[in-house]
Write an enzyme that holds these catalytic residues in place. Sequence first.
Site, PDB file in Angstrom:
ATOM      1  N   ASP A  22      59.370 -33.144 -28.850  1.00  0.00           N
ATOM      2  CA  ASP A  22      60.587 -32.319 -28.866  1.00  0.00           C
ATOM      3  C   ASP A  22      60.393 -31.069 -29.735  1.00  0.00           C
ATOM      4  O   ASP A  22      59.604 -31.081 -30.677  1.00  0.00           O
ATOM      5  CB  ASP A  22      61.754 -33.173 -29.393  1.00  0.00           C
ATOM      6  CG  ASP A  22      63.105 -32.572 -29.042  1.00  0.00           C
ATOM      7  OD1 ASP A  22      63.162 -31.664 -28.191  1.00  0.00           O
ATOM      8  OD2 ASP A  22      64.111 -33.005 -29.640  1.00  0.00           O
ATOM      9  N   HIS A  39      57.047 -24.360 -23.976  1.00  0.00           N
ATOM     10  CA  HIS A  39      56.480 -25.433 -23.138  1.00  0.00           C
ATOM     11  C   HIS A  39      54.996 -25.184 -22.884  1.00  0.00           C
ATOM     12  O   HIS A  39      54.194 -26.111 -22.925  1.00  0.00           O
ATOM     13  CB  HIS A  39      57.241 -25.538 -21.811  1.00  0.00           C
ATOM     14  CG  HIS A  39      58.697 -25.887 -21.981  1.00  0.00           C
ATOM     15  ND1 HIS A  39      59.118 -26.888 -22.834  1.00  0.00           N
ATOM     16  CD2 HIS A  39      59.824 -25.372 -21.418  1.00  0.00           C
ATOM     17  CE1 HIS A  39      60.446 -26.967 -22.781  1.00  0.00           C
ATOM     18  NE2 HIS A  39      60.888 -26.060 -21.940  1.00  0.00           N
ATOM     19  N   LEU A 133      41.296 -44.689 -23.229  1.00  0.00           N
ATOM     20  CA  LEU A 133      42.741 -44.582 -23.466  1.00  0.00           C
ATOM     21  C   LEU A 133      43.527 -44.509 -22.143  1.00  0.00           C
ATOM     22  O   LEU A 133      43.115 -43.811 -21.223  1.00  0.00           O
ATOM     23  CB  LEU A 133      43.002 -43.301 -24.270  1.00  0.00           C
ATOM     24  CG  LEU A 133      44.457 -42.900 -24.485  1.00  0.00           C
ATOM     25  CD1 LEU A 133      45.103 -43.761 -25.568  1.00  0.00           C
ATOM     26  CD2 LEU A 133      44.558 -41.422 -24.883  1.00  0.00           C
ATOM     27  N   ARG A 190      58.774 -38.997 -33.192  1.00  0.00           N
ATOM     28  CA  ARG A 190      59.595 -37.933 -32.596  1.00  0.00           C
ATOM     29  C   ARG A 190      59.409 -36.672 -33.422  1.00  0.00           C
ATOM     30  O   ARG A 190      59.544 -36.703 -34.649  1.00  0.00           O
ATOM     31  CB  ARG A 190      61.080 -38.299 -32.535  1.00  0.00           C
ATOM     32  CG  ARG A 190      61.878 -37.163 -31.863  1.00  0.00           C
ATOM     33  CD  ARG A 190      63.296 -37.519 -31.469  1.00  0.00           C
ATOM     34  NE  ARG A 190      63.839 -36.442 -30.631  1.00  0.00           N
ATOM     35  CZ  ARG A 190      64.757 -36.595 -29.707  1.00  0.00           C
ATOM     36  NH1 ARG A 190      65.254 -37.782 -29.474  1.00  0.00           N
ATOM     37  NH2 ARG A 190      65.185 -35.565 -28.998  1.00  0.00           N
ATOM     38  N   SER A 198      67.246 -40.590 -27.395  1.00  0.00           N
ATOM     39  CA  SER A 198      67.376 -39.826 -26.147  1.00  0.00           C
ATOM     40  C   SER A 198      66.920 -40.604 -24.907  1.00  0.00           C
ATOM     41  O   SER A 198      66.203 -40.071 -24.056  1.00  0.00           O
ATOM     42  CB  SER A 198      66.626 -38.481 -26.237  1.00  0.00           C
ATOM     43  OG  SER A 198      67.077 -37.743 -27.342  1.00  0.00           O
TER      44      SER A 198
HETATM   45  C1  IPE Z   1      64.000 -35.707 -25.111  1.00  0.00           C
HETATM   46  O1  IPE Z   1      64.144 -34.422 -25.583  1.00  0.00           O
HETATM   47  C2  IPE Z   1      63.255 -35.680 -23.793  1.00  0.00           C
HETATM   48  C3  IPE Z   1      61.865 -35.244 -23.865  1.00  0.00           C
HETATM   49  C4  IPE Z   1      61.188 -34.985 -24.957  1.00  0.00           C
HETATM   50  C5  IPE Z   1      61.197 -35.119 -22.603  1.00  0.00           C
HETATM   51  P1  IPE Z   1      65.498 -33.620 -25.343  1.00  0.00           P
HETATM   52  O2  IPE Z   1      65.361 -32.307 -26.027  1.00  0.00           O
HETATM   53  O3  IPE Z   1      65.848 -33.600 -23.908  1.00  0.00           O
HETATM   54  O4  IPE Z   1      66.551 -34.546 -26.117  1.00  0.00           O
HETATM   55  P2  IPE Z   1      68.057 -34.294 -26.534  1.00  0.00           P
HETATM   56  O5  IPE Z   1      68.791 -33.890 -25.311  1.00  0.00           O
HETATM   57  O6  IPE Z   1      68.070 -33.204 -27.554  1.00  0.00           O
HETATM   58  O7  IPE Z   1      68.508 -35.598 -27.105  1.00  0.00           O
HETATM   59  C1  IPE Z   2      60.882 -30.752 -25.512  1.00  0.00           C
HETATM   60  O1  IPE Z   2      61.271 -29.555 -26.107  1.00  0.00           O
HETATM   61  C2  IPE Z   2      60.414 -30.576 -24.087  1.00  0.00           C
HETATM   62  C3  IPE Z   2      61.301 -31.165 -23.067  1.00  0.00           C
HETATM   63  C4  IPE Z   2      62.384 -31.819 -23.325  1.00  0.00           C
HETATM   64  C5  IPE Z   2      60.927 -30.951 -21.688  1.00  0.00           C
HETATM   65  P1  IPE Z   2      62.710 -28.960 -25.851  1.00  0.00           P
HETATM   66  O2  IPE Z   2      62.665 -28.094 -24.644  1.00  0.00           O
HETATM   67  O3  IPE Z   2      63.734 -30.022 -25.828  1.00  0.00           O
HETATM   68  O4  IPE Z   2      62.902 -28.049 -27.153  1.00  0.00           O
HETATM   69  P2  IPE Z   2      64.209 -27.879 -28.037  1.00  0.00           P
HETATM   70  O5  IPE Z   2      64.707 -29.239 -28.392  1.00  0.00           O
HETATM   71  O6  IPE Z   2      65.202 -27.120 -27.219  1.00  0.00           O
HETATM   72  O7  IPE Z   2      63.737 -27.114 -29.237  1.00  0.00           O
HETATM   73 MG    MG Z   3      64.832 -30.920 -27.256  1.00  0.00          MG
END
Ligand code: IPE
Ligand code: IPE
Ligand code: MG
Length: 250
Positions: A22, A39, A133, A190, A198
Amino acid sequence: MASFKEHIDLNNLPQHVAIIMDGNGRWAKKKGALRIFGHRNAIQAVRDVTEGCAELGVKYLTLYAFSTENWNRPKEEVDGLMELLVNTIKEEIKTLSDNQVRLKTIGATSHLPEACQKNLAWAIDQTKNNTGLTLILALSYSGRWEILQAVKALVSEVQSGKIDASAINDKTLENFLQTSGIPDPELLIRTSGELRISNFLLWQIAYTELFITPTLWPDFRKEHLYEAICSYQQRERRFGKTSEQLNPVG
Ligand code: IPE
Ligand code: IPE
Ligand code: MG
Protein backbone atom coordinates in the site's frame (compact mmCIF):
# COMPACT_ATOMS: atom_id res chain seq x y z
CA MET A 1 25.66 -0.12 8.64
CA ALA A 2 24.76 -3.56 10.00
CA SER A 3 21.95 -5.27 8.16
CA PHE A 4 18.91 -6.84 9.78
CA LYS A 5 19.81 -9.83 7.62
CA GLU A 6 22.66 -10.78 9.96
CA HIS A 7 20.15 -11.18 12.78
CA ILE A 8 17.77 -13.48 10.91
CA ASP A 9 17.60 -17.02 12.29
CA LEU A 10 17.36 -19.16 9.16
CA ASN A 11 15.99 -22.05 11.23
CA ASN A 12 12.98 -19.98 12.25
CA LEU A 13 11.92 -18.42 8.98
CA PRO A 14 8.27 -17.81 8.20
CA GLN A 15 7.28 -20.31 5.49
CA HIS A 16 4.72 -17.89 4.13
CA VAL A 17 4.94 -14.09 4.06
CA ALA A 18 1.95 -12.03 2.90
CA ILE A 19 2.13 -8.36 2.00
CA ILE A 20 -0.48 -5.62 1.60
CA MET A 21 1.43 -3.42 -0.83
CA ASP A 22 0.00 0.00 0.00
CA GLY A 23 0.98 3.64 -0.50
CA ASN A 24 1.73 3.91 -4.22
CA GLY A 25 -0.66 6.82 -4.68
CA ARG A 26 0.74 8.79 -1.74
CA TRP A 27 4.29 8.11 -2.93
CA ALA A 28 3.45 9.61 -6.33
CA LYS A 29 1.59 12.55 -4.79
CA LYS A 30 4.62 13.44 -2.67
CA LYS A 31 6.56 13.71 -5.91
CA GLY A 32 3.85 15.77 -7.57
CA ALA A 33 3.15 12.94 -10.02
CA LEU A 34 0.06 11.01 -11.12
CA ARG A 35 -0.97 7.92 -9.14
CA ILE A 36 0.04 5.58 -11.97
CA PHE A 37 3.64 6.78 -11.54
CA GLY A 38 3.50 5.30 -8.05
CA HIS A 39 2.19 1.99 -9.40
CA ARG A 40 5.00 1.86 -11.97
CA ASN A 41 7.57 2.44 -9.26
CA ALA A 42 6.04 -0.35 -7.19
CA ILE A 43 7.53 -2.95 -9.53
CA GLN A 44 11.05 -2.54 -8.14
CA ALA A 45 9.74 -3.24 -4.64
CA VAL A 46 8.02 -6.40 -5.92
CA ARG A 47 11.30 -7.53 -7.52
CA ASP A 48 13.25 -6.80 -4.36
CA VAL A 49 10.99 -8.70 -1.95
CA THR A 50 10.57 -11.61 -4.35
CA GLU A 51 14.34 -11.93 -4.65
CA GLY A 52 14.78 -11.39 -0.90
CA CYS A 53 12.31 -14.16 -0.04
CA ALA A 54 13.78 -16.52 -2.63
CA GLU A 55 17.33 -15.95 -1.35
CA LEU A 56 16.37 -16.54 2.27
CA GLY A 57 14.40 -19.68 1.51
CA VAL A 58 10.88 -18.45 2.29
CA LYS A 59 8.53 -20.88 0.54
CA TYR A 60 5.47 -18.71 -0.22
CA LEU A 61 5.07 -14.99 -0.81
CA THR A 62 1.54 -13.64 -1.30
CA LEU A 63 1.21 -10.10 -2.63
CA TYR A 64 -2.08 -8.21 -2.49
CA ALA A 65 -1.96 -6.53 -5.88
CA PHE A 66 -5.60 -5.68 -6.62
CA SER A 67 -8.63 -6.05 -4.37
CA THR A 68 -12.27 -6.63 -5.26
CA GLU A 69 -12.88 -3.11 -3.93
CA ASN A 70 -10.16 -1.62 -6.16
CA TRP A 71 -12.52 -2.10 -9.16
CA ASN A 72 -14.28 0.98 -7.78
CA ARG A 73 -11.31 3.24 -8.52
CA PRO A 74 -11.39 5.65 -11.49
CA LYS A 75 -11.43 3.75 -14.80
CA GLU A 76 -8.20 5.40 -15.89
CA GLU A 77 -6.34 4.04 -12.85
CA VAL A 78 -7.84 0.54 -13.18
CA ASP A 79 -6.92 0.41 -16.88
CA GLY A 80 -3.42 1.62 -16.08
CA LEU A 81 -2.98 -1.07 -13.42
CA MET A 82 -4.17 -3.82 -15.75
CA GLU A 83 -1.82 -2.68 -18.50
CA LEU A 84 1.04 -2.57 -16.02
CA LEU A 85 0.21 -6.11 -14.94
CA VAL A 86 0.40 -7.46 -18.49
CA ASN A 87 3.65 -5.67 -19.29
CA THR A 88 5.31 -6.62 -16.02
CA ILE A 89 4.54 -10.31 -16.41
CA LYS A 90 6.06 -10.29 -19.89
CA GLU A 91 9.17 -8.49 -18.67
CA GLU A 92 9.70 -10.50 -15.50
CA ILE A 93 9.04 -14.04 -16.72
CA LYS A 94 12.69 -14.74 -17.48
CA THR A 95 13.90 -13.51 -14.09
CA LEU A 96 11.19 -15.54 -12.36
CA SER A 97 12.22 -18.68 -14.20
CA ASP A 98 15.96 -18.07 -13.67
CA ASN A 99 15.27 -17.86 -9.94
CA GLN A 100 13.07 -20.98 -9.88
CA VAL A 101 10.03 -18.92 -8.86
CA ARG A 102 6.63 -20.52 -9.44
CA LEU A 103 3.77 -18.10 -10.12
CA LYS A 104 0.21 -18.57 -8.87
CA THR A 105 -2.82 -16.34 -8.46
CA ILE A 106 -5.70 -16.16 -6.03
CA GLY A 107 -8.87 -14.19 -6.67
CA ALA A 108 -11.62 -13.80 -9.25
CA THR A 109 -9.15 -13.66 -12.14
CA SER A 110 -11.96 -14.33 -14.64
CA HIS A 111 -12.96 -10.70 -14.00
CA LEU A 112 -9.62 -9.44 -15.32
CA PRO A 113 -9.31 -8.24 -18.93
CA GLU A 114 -8.71 -11.00 -21.48
CA ALA A 115 -5.10 -9.94 -22.15
CA CYS A 116 -4.27 -10.17 -18.43
CA GLN A 117 -5.87 -13.60 -18.11
CA LYS A 118 -3.98 -14.93 -21.12
CA ASN A 119 -0.66 -13.58 -19.90
CA LEU A 120 -1.16 -14.90 -16.42
CA ALA A 121 -2.14 -18.36 -17.69
CA TRP A 122 0.97 -18.40 -19.87
CA ALA A 123 3.27 -17.28 -17.04
CA ILE A 124 1.75 -19.79 -14.61
CA ASP A 125 2.28 -22.55 -17.14
CA GLN A 126 5.86 -21.45 -17.91
CA THR A 127 6.82 -21.51 -14.23
CA LYS A 128 4.77 -24.51 -13.07
CA ASN A 129 7.74 -26.85 -12.69
CA ASN A 130 9.92 -24.39 -10.78
CA THR A 131 10.84 -25.62 -7.35
CA GLY A 132 11.83 -22.47 -5.45
CA LEU A 133 9.64 -19.72 -4.03
CA THR A 134 5.92 -19.76 -4.87
CA LEU A 135 4.84 -16.20 -5.66
CA ILE A 136 1.09 -15.79 -5.24
CA LEU A 137 -0.53 -12.68 -6.70
CA ALA A 138 -3.88 -11.76 -5.18
CA LEU A 139 -5.82 -10.23 -8.06
CA SER A 140 -9.44 -9.17 -7.93
CA TYR A 141 -9.24 -10.82 -4.54
CA SER A 142 -11.07 -10.28 -1.28
CA GLY A 143 -11.26 -12.46 1.79
CA ARG A 144 -15.07 -12.36 2.03
CA TRP A 145 -15.43 -13.26 -1.66
CA GLU A 146 -13.07 -16.21 -1.11
CA ILE A 147 -14.96 -17.49 1.94
CA LEU A 148 -18.30 -17.09 0.17
CA GLN A 149 -17.22 -19.02 -2.89
CA ALA A 150 -15.84 -21.77 -0.62
CA VAL A 151 -19.13 -21.95 1.29
CA LYS A 152 -21.10 -22.17 -1.97
CA ALA A 153 -18.89 -24.99 -3.25
CA LEU A 154 -19.18 -26.79 0.07
CA VAL A 155 -22.98 -26.48 0.13
CA SER A 156 -23.18 -27.96 -3.34
CA GLU A 157 -21.04 -30.96 -2.23
CA VAL A 158 -23.33 -31.45 0.76
CA GLN A 159 -26.43 -31.26 -1.44
CA SER A 160 -25.04 -33.86 -3.82
CA GLY A 161 -24.25 -36.13 -0.88
CA LYS A 162 -20.46 -36.08 -1.31
CA ILE A 163 -19.88 -34.45 2.08
CA ASP A 164 -21.74 -35.07 5.31
CA ALA A 165 -22.66 -31.65 6.82
CA SER A 166 -21.97 -32.83 10.37
CA ALA A 167 -18.39 -33.79 9.38
CA ILE A 168 -17.43 -30.30 8.15
CA ASN A 169 -14.43 -28.89 10.01
CA ASP A 170 -11.68 -26.26 9.43
CA LYS A 171 -9.86 -28.53 6.99
CA THR A 172 -12.98 -29.22 4.92
CA LEU A 173 -13.56 -25.52 4.38
CA GLU A 174 -9.86 -24.86 3.72
CA ASN A 175 -9.97 -27.35 0.86
CA PHE A 176 -12.32 -24.98 -0.96
CA LEU A 177 -10.32 -21.81 -0.34
CA GLN A 178 -8.11 -20.35 -3.05
CA THR A 179 -5.11 -21.07 -0.83
CA SER A 180 -5.88 -24.77 -0.49
CA GLY A 181 -2.64 -26.67 0.12
CA ILE A 182 -0.71 -23.52 1.09
CA PRO A 183 0.16 -23.00 4.77
CA ASP A 184 -1.29 -19.93 6.51
CA PRO A 185 1.06 -16.93 6.50
CA GLU A 186 3.06 -16.60 9.70
CA LEU A 187 3.84 -12.97 8.88
CA LEU A 188 1.70 -10.23 7.30
CA ILE A 189 3.35 -6.96 6.34
CA ARG A 190 1.41 -3.80 5.48
CA THR A 191 3.17 -0.75 4.14
CA SER A 192 2.12 2.91 4.34
CA GLY A 193 1.06 2.77 7.98
CA GLU A 194 -2.63 1.91 7.56
CA LEU A 195 -3.89 -0.11 10.53
CA ARG A 196 -6.36 -2.33 8.71
CA ILE A 197 -6.67 -5.60 6.82
CA SER A 198 -8.73 -4.33 3.85
CA ASN A 199 -10.41 -7.68 3.18
CA PHE A 200 -7.17 -9.66 2.74
CA LEU A 201 -6.85 -13.38 3.64
CA LEU A 202 -9.48 -13.13 6.38
CA TRP A 203 -9.57 -16.85 7.14
CA GLN A 204 -5.84 -17.49 6.83
CA ILE A 205 -4.57 -14.70 9.11
CA ALA A 206 -6.35 -15.92 12.24
CA TYR A 207 -2.98 -16.27 14.05
CA THR A 208 -0.65 -14.36 11.73
CA GLU A 209 1.89 -11.92 13.19
CA LEU A 210 1.39 -8.38 11.87
CA PHE A 211 4.13 -5.95 10.88
CA ILE A 212 3.01 -2.49 9.87
CA THR A 213 5.55 -0.03 8.55
CA PRO A 214 5.14 3.64 7.58
CA THR A 215 7.36 3.00 4.52
CA LEU A 216 5.39 3.52 1.31
CA TRP A 217 5.39 0.47 -0.95
CA PRO A 218 7.55 1.92 -3.81
CA ASP A 219 10.30 2.56 -1.20
CA PHE A 220 10.14 -0.97 0.27
CA ARG A 221 13.36 -2.97 -0.19
CA LYS A 222 14.97 -6.20 1.03
CA GLU A 223 16.22 -4.46 4.17
CA HIS A 224 12.62 -3.67 5.18
CA LEU A 225 11.72 -7.31 4.61
CA TYR A 226 14.63 -8.40 6.81
CA GLU A 227 13.48 -5.96 9.50
CA ALA A 228 9.97 -7.45 9.39
CA ILE A 229 11.33 -11.00 9.66
CA CYS A 230 13.56 -10.02 12.61
CA SER A 231 10.54 -8.50 14.34
CA TYR A 232 8.55 -11.68 13.67
CA GLN A 233 11.34 -13.80 15.15
CA GLN A 234 11.28 -11.81 18.39
CA ARG A 235 7.59 -12.54 19.00
CA GLU A 236 6.31 -15.27 21.26
CA ARG A 237 3.56 -17.05 19.35
CA ARG A 238 1.30 -18.38 22.08
CA PHE A 239 -1.76 -19.59 20.15
CA GLY A 240 -3.90 -19.07 23.21
CA LYS A 241 -1.56 -20.78 25.66
CA THR A 242 0.38 -19.07 28.45
CA SER A 243 4.01 -18.08 28.22
CA GLU A 244 4.77 -20.51 31.09
CA GLN A 245 3.31 -23.40 29.13
CA LEU A 246 5.59 -22.59 26.22
CA ASN A 247 8.68 -22.16 28.41
CA PRO A 248 8.46 -24.66 31.27
CA VAL A 249 11.21 -24.11 33.87
CA GLY A 250 13.57 -26.89 34.82
C1 IPE B 1 -5.47 -2.69 -0.16
O1 IPE B 1 -5.08 -1.39 -0.39
C2 IPE B 1 -5.49 -3.45 -1.48
C3 IPE B 1 -4.18 -3.65 -2.10
C4 IPE B 1 -3.02 -3.34 -1.58
C5 IPE B 1 -4.21 -4.27 -3.39
P1 IPE B 1 -6.16 -0.23 -0.53
O2 IPE B 1 -5.41 1.05 -0.70
O3 IPE B 1 -7.15 -0.57 -1.57
O4 IPE B 1 -6.87 -0.28 0.90
P2 IPE B 1 -7.88 0.71 1.60
O5 IPE B 1 -9.01 0.94 0.66
O6 IPE B 1 -7.15 1.99 1.87
O7 IPE B 1 -8.27 0.02 2.86
C1 IPE C 1 -1.54 0.26 -3.37
O1 IPE C 1 -1.31 1.63 -3.37
C2 IPE C 1 -1.81 -0.29 -4.75
C3 IPE C 1 -3.19 -0.76 -4.97
C4 IPE C 1 -4.12 -0.76 -4.08
C5 IPE C 1 -3.50 -1.23 -6.31
P1 IPE C 1 -2.51 2.65 -3.40
O2 IPE C 1 -2.87 2.93 -4.81
O3 IPE C 1 -3.63 2.19 -2.54
O4 IPE C 1 -1.83 3.95 -2.75
P2 IPE C 1 -2.46 4.96 -1.70
O5 IPE C 1 -3.01 4.16 -0.57
O6 IPE C 1 -3.53 5.73 -2.41
O7 IPE C 1 -1.31 5.81 -1.29
MG1 MG D 1 -4.05 2.41 -0.59
